[in-house]
Design a protein around this motif. Structure first.
Motif, PDB file in Angstrom:
ATOM      1  N   LYS A   1       2.702  10.242  -6.056  1.00 55.78           N
ATOM      2  CA  LYS A   1       2.863   9.025  -6.855  1.00 55.78           C
ATOM      3  C   LYS A   1       3.622   9.282  -8.148  1.00 55.78           C
TER       4      LYS A   1
ATOM      5  N   LEU B   1       0.852  -1.181   0.000  1.00 60.42           N
ATOM      6  CA  LEU B   1       0.000   0.000   0.000  1.00 60.42           C
ATOM      7  C   LEU B   1       0.892   1.236   0.000  1.00 60.42           C
ATOM      8  N   SER B   2       0.778   2.041  -1.038  1.00 59.41           N
ATOM      9  CA  SER B   2       1.628   3.230  -1.140  1.00 59.41           C
ATOM     10  C   SER B   2       1.095   4.342  -0.247  1.00 59.41           C
ATOM     11  N   THR B   3       1.997   5.217   0.158  1.00 60.65           N
ATOM     12  CA  THR B   3       1.601   6.375   0.970  1.00 60.65           C
ATOM     13  C   THR B   3       0.623   7.257   0.212  1.00 60.65           C
ATOM     14  N   ALA B   4       0.857   7.427  -1.098  1.00 61.58           N
ATOM     15  CA  ALA B   4      -0.019   8.287  -1.912  1.00 61.58           C
ATOM     16  C   ALA B   4      -1.454   7.772  -1.907  1.00 61.58           C
ATOM     17  N   LEU B   5      -1.612   6.460  -2.105  1.00 62.62           N
ATOM     18  CA  LEU B   5      -2.955   5.876  -2.123  1.00 62.62           C
ATOM     19  C   LEU B   5      -3.608   5.975  -0.744  1.00 62.62           C
ATOM     20  N   LEU B   6      -2.832   5.704   0.293  1.00 59.53           N
ATOM     21  CA  LEU B   6      -3.378   5.715   1.654  1.00 59.53           C
ATOM     22  C   LEU B   6      -3.823   7.105   2.080  1.00 59.53           C
TER      23      LEU B   6
ATOM     24  N   PHE C   1      -5.203   9.364   0.259  1.00 57.92           N
ATOM     25  CA  PHE C   1      -6.538   9.605  -0.295  1.00 57.92           C
ATOM     26  C   PHE C   1      -7.583   8.719   0.368  1.00 57.92           C
ATOM     27  N   VAL C   2      -7.270   7.432   0.534  1.00 59.21           N
ATOM     28  CA  VAL C   2      -8.240   6.483   1.103  1.00 59.21           C
ATOM     29  C   VAL C   2      -8.605   6.862   2.541  1.00 59.21           C
TER      30      VAL C   2
ATOM     31  N   SER D   1      -1.928  13.359  -3.581  1.00 55.14           N
ATOM     32  CA  SER D   1      -1.725  11.925  -3.788  1.00 55.14           C
ATOM     33  C   SER D   1      -1.157  11.653  -5.180  1.00 55.14           C
ATOM     34  N   LEU D   2      -1.717  12.322  -6.185  1.00 52.49           N
ATOM     35  CA  LEU D   2      -1.257  12.125  -7.564  1.00 52.49           C
ATOM     36  C   LEU D   2       0.191  12.551  -7.735  1.00 52.49           C
TER      37      LEU D   2
END
Length: 290
Positions: free
Chosen positions: A104, A63-68, A70-71, A100-101
């Motif tokens: 990434k 799980l990437s920091t960028a995705l987390l 946002f989630v 987040s974008l």
């Protein structure tokens, strides 16, 4: 007048969207160039996202920091939509999405592994970006939404919640990377807050004195742009032409300067306006909704 208001609103929306993108770029630089190489944790939801990404690094599905980031903000988006406002929520989602974008997308460059340098520079860059976003009326998500919601219903701040949450992040940094990194992360959180306060000027109050011969037009226009009380002093006289003038006094936040400037341009561009900074207020001062 309606057409001018439409143009002004369009300008504000474009400025907010541009600020959201700039915030995304700055937080990605802080994350990819400084925090990650230096093993420094940020504050709030971003720090929690870093922690979860670190703890799940050895799992089959990373799980990437960028995705987390946002989630973890999604439940707070829903809260903001129903409790704060749709426009506020839209620009908050945009700011978090951009961050987040860009985290990434931006290729990491390791400038140094020195944790002190990484903590200081990462925090300064992120604090500037966050303060810039707040200054332009954009929330960066996370605990901001929770704080605004609680203050709306109780009138109380959530300083204690912020302290507890960030203390947890600092302790986690110590447990994962070693206790010196807990102090480095704490240093970064402190610098981030100080820089953010320097840039975010909404809490700074300014006294405005307006000398005009169109008081009704000025009052109507100011109160159309912002909800501010105005004191009227009649019977003033200009020393040069000895013409009759009216003096208006009001107090605004530094954040509202663009709205004041726009109001004066619309109502009386030839008025004399004097602004005194950092005044202290006793009594009620209206805080506009986000």
């Amino acid at each position: 007048m309606d057409e001018l208001q439409k143009i002004w609103k369009r300008h504000v929306y474009i400025a907010k969207a541009s600020t959201a993108f700039i915030y995304g770029v700055l937080v990605s630089i802080a994350m990819n160039f400084f925090w990650e190489p230096g093993h420094i944790y940020s504050s709030g939801i971003t720090g929690l996202a870093q922690l979860i990404a670190t703890l799940t690094a050895d799992l089959p599905v990373q799980l990437s920091t960028a995705l987390l980031i946002f989630v973890l903000n999604v439940p707070l988006f829903i809260l903001a939509w129903f409790q704060i406002g749709r426009r506020f929520t839209f620009f908050t989602i945009l700011a978090v999405f951009c961050s987040s974008l860009m985290i990434k997308s931006l290729q990491p460059i390791t400038l140094t592994h020195d944790p002190i340098i990484c903590a200081l520079f990462g925090a300064a860059i992120n604090g500037f970006g966050t303060g810039l976003a707040l200054k332009n009326g954009i929330s960066t998500g996370g605990l901001d939404i929770l704080g605004l919601t609680i203050r709306k219903h109780t009138g109380k701040s959530v300083g204690t919640i912020n302290i507890i949450f960030n203390a947890f992040i600092v302790l986690a940094a110590g447990a994962v990377y070693g206790w010196p990194y807990a102090f480095y992360s704490a240093l970064g959180i402190f610098v981030n807050a100080r820089v953010m306060d320097m840039v975010y000027t909404r809490q700074q109050k300014m006294q405005v004195m307006i000398v005009t011969n169109k008081p009704k037009s000025v009052i109507d226009c100011i109160q159309n742009h912002m909800q501010r009380g105005i004191t009227i002093v009649h019977g003033a006289e200009g020393a040069y032409k000895h013409d009759n003038k009216t003096i208006l006094f009001t107090v605004i936040s530094r954040y509202e300067q663009p709205e004041l400037r726009q109001a004066m341009t619309e109502s009386d561009p030839h008025a004399f306006v004097s602004i005194a900074e950092n005044v202290h207020i006793m009594g009620h001062f209206y805080e506009p909704k986000p």
